[in-house]
Design an enzyme around this catalytic site. Structure first.
Site, PDB file in Angstrom:
ATOM      1  N   TYR A   1      36.132 -68.469  56.828  1.00 54.85           N
ATOM      2  CA  TYR A   1      35.693 -69.863  56.886  1.00 54.85           C
ATOM      3  C   TYR A   1      36.531 -70.720  55.940  1.00 54.85           C
ATOM      4  CZ  TYR A   1      33.140 -68.549  52.618  1.00 54.85           C
ATOM      5  OH  TYR A   1      32.814 -68.083  51.373  1.00 54.85           O
TER       6      TYR A   1
ATOM      7  N   GLY B   1      31.162 -67.882  42.992  1.00 56.59           N
ATOM      8  CA  GLY B   1      31.111 -68.775  44.139  1.00 56.59           C
ATOM      9  C   GLY B   1      29.769 -68.942  44.808  1.00 56.59           C
TER      10      GLY B   1
ATOM     11  N   HIS C   1      23.787 -75.668  48.312  1.00 56.89           N
ATOM     12  CA  HIS C   1      24.588 -76.794  48.812  1.00 56.89           C
ATOM     13  C   HIS C   1      24.140 -77.231  50.205  1.00 56.89           C
ATOM     14  CE1 HIS C   1      26.805 -74.265  51.671  1.00 56.89           C
ATOM     15  NE2 HIS C   1      26.948 -73.364  50.705  1.00 56.89           N
TER      16      HIS C   1
ATOM     17  N   CYS D   1      25.586 -68.058  49.687  1.00 57.79           N
ATOM     18  CA  CYS D   1      25.054 -69.295  49.121  1.00 57.79           C
ATOM     19  C   CYS D   1      23.682 -69.602  49.712  1.00 57.79           C
ATOM     20  CB  CYS D   1      25.999 -70.461  49.400  1.00 57.79           C
ATOM     21  SG  CYS D   1      27.563 -70.363  48.488  1.00 57.79           S
TER      22      CYS D   1
END
Length: 420
Positions: A309, A323, A327, A345
């Site tokens: 990605y 990382g 978000h 994430c």
């Protein structure tokens, strides 16, 4: 000796009190020899410091106070330099000798107050003063405190970065004893040696809401090891905001935002899919970035593969250096609240991410539960400090001697005799 008449008077008072009965006193305020004005104990003690004008003490040598044989005993010693730093020391059980157990600072002025008592219990006192010489070597240890000045969440650790490695246990104790962290209101806390060049400080529990925290080094001029001396360091002052705790339930696909113990918001999210599971445990917000370009190659995903990605990401709140963020993920809105499809994430809609971004700050707590991912690393990938049990955390201090039930880091500045 010049205090002999005082001794006879005290003895006479004691005998008179006994004769008159417990309810009658005579001589002095209460008949207790300890209530008498201390006599000058100059001829009862000696010390190994310089006595000639202009002479300076060697800061490499310990300070030693000795009671003259047959002339009473030492009951207490307080040694302090002109900046307010105390010298730790040990007093012999029989009161015959006191010696320093922490190093003296170089190029400093010291005042030493020695308390004594004679054979009849009358108190004496002697105040000594001396200066120490300049450091023998030029090598200095510099300490930099973190984070930067500002307001942080209740989970923010204090860090101390050293510019040289300190491996020796005794030298670590010297360094750690000189690094002070004080808070208003005061709470118990401790340093942990993360590496030979880095320490973290955290309280037993999260910082109190709206606390003020000050980090300070007393290492300036202190001998740490052979030819290594402490240098001046800049103080750090931070304030603590509200108690913000975020709990992400990876199995329920929900993020719950708490402020000062009250639930404020619940947001549907998606977390790491199989093979990229989000880490479990407590994390501390590291920073906020309005825009981040996220690429799979930065986390080891080969370009052109099915998991590759390269995306523009907005309202990104970072919780690990590797990382992991919370978000905006508009591409996965259909999965948010239902399944985990991210690469680790925590994703949510743009509007929810904007709200979260506006209501979170560095130092706030983000906890992930019910994920199949690995536990959050305690160190090296952000602040996983709160995943370390308090008893284990205490063993990371050089002042506890590896024992979680040891004395507090702010150990006593002088050790009283075990027996009289």
């Amino acid at each position: 000796m010049n205090h002999t008449p005082r001794t006879r008077t005290v003895v006479s008072c004691t005998l008179l009190v006994v004769a008159l009965g417990a309810g009658v006193t005579a001589c002095g305020s209460d008949g207790n020899p300890l209530s008498a004005r201390p006599y000058d104990a100059a001829d009862q003690i000696s010390f190994n410091g310089p006595t000639d004008a202009g002479k300076r003490a060697d800061p490499d040598k310990p300070l030693e106070i000795t009671a003259e044989s047959g002339e009473g005993r030492i009951t207490d010693v307080t040694a302090q330099d002109s900046t307010g730093r105390y010298v730790a020391g040990e007093l012999a059980a029989d009161g015959s000798r006191w010696h320093s157990t922490s190093p003296l600072a170089a190029d400093a002025h010291y005042t030493v107050t020695v308390s004594t008592e004679d054979e009849d219990g009358a108190p004496g006192r002697r105040v000594l003063a001396f200066d120490t010489g300049k450091p023998a070597g030029k090598k200095r240890l510099n300490v930099t405190f973190g984070p930067q000045k500002g307001t942080y969440g209740v989970g923010q650790p204090i860090t101390a970065q050293l510019d040289q490695e300190i491996k020796d246990k005794a030298q670590r104790a010297v360094v750690e004893r000189a690094l002070r962290v004080d808070s208003v209101p005061a709470v118990p806390g401790s340093w942990y040696w993360v590496s030979d060049k880095e320490l973290h400080y955290r309280p037993k529990e999260y910082w109190p809401v709206h606390a003020t925290v000050l980090a300070h080094s007393n290492l300036d001029g202190v001998r740490i090891g052979d030819r290594l001396w402490g240098a001046k360091s800049k103080d750090l002052k931070i304030t603590i905001g509200d108690r913000v705790e975020v709990v992400t339930d990876a199995a329920a696909h929900q993020l719950t935002y708490y402020k000062n113990g009250q639930q404020i918001e619940q947001i549907p999210v998606t977390t790491g899919k199989p093979g990229f599971e989000t880490r479990n445990g407590v994390k501390v917000v590291l920073e906020k970035q309005y825009f981040v370009r996220m690429r799979g190659t930065t986390v080891g995903i080969a370009e052109g593969t099915s998991d590759s990605y390269d995306l523009p990401v907005y309202y990104a709140t970072r919780v690990t250096w590797s990382g992991e963020y919370v978000h905006a993920a508009p591409w996965s809105v259909g999965s948010q609240g239902y399944e985990n499809v991210s690469h680790g994430c925590t994703g949510m809609s743009t509007s929810n991410a904007e709200w979260f971004y506006d209501n979170i700050r560095a130092g706030d707590i983000v906890k992930v539960v019910n994920s199949a991912g690995d536990p959050m690393e305690p160190f090296g990938n952000g602040f996983g400090d709160w995943n370390v049990d308090w008893n284990k955390w205490r063993t990371g201090s050089a002042l506890f001697d590896g024992r979680p039930d040891g004395p507090a880091p702010q150990d006593a500045l002088r050790i009283q005799p075990a027996a009289l």
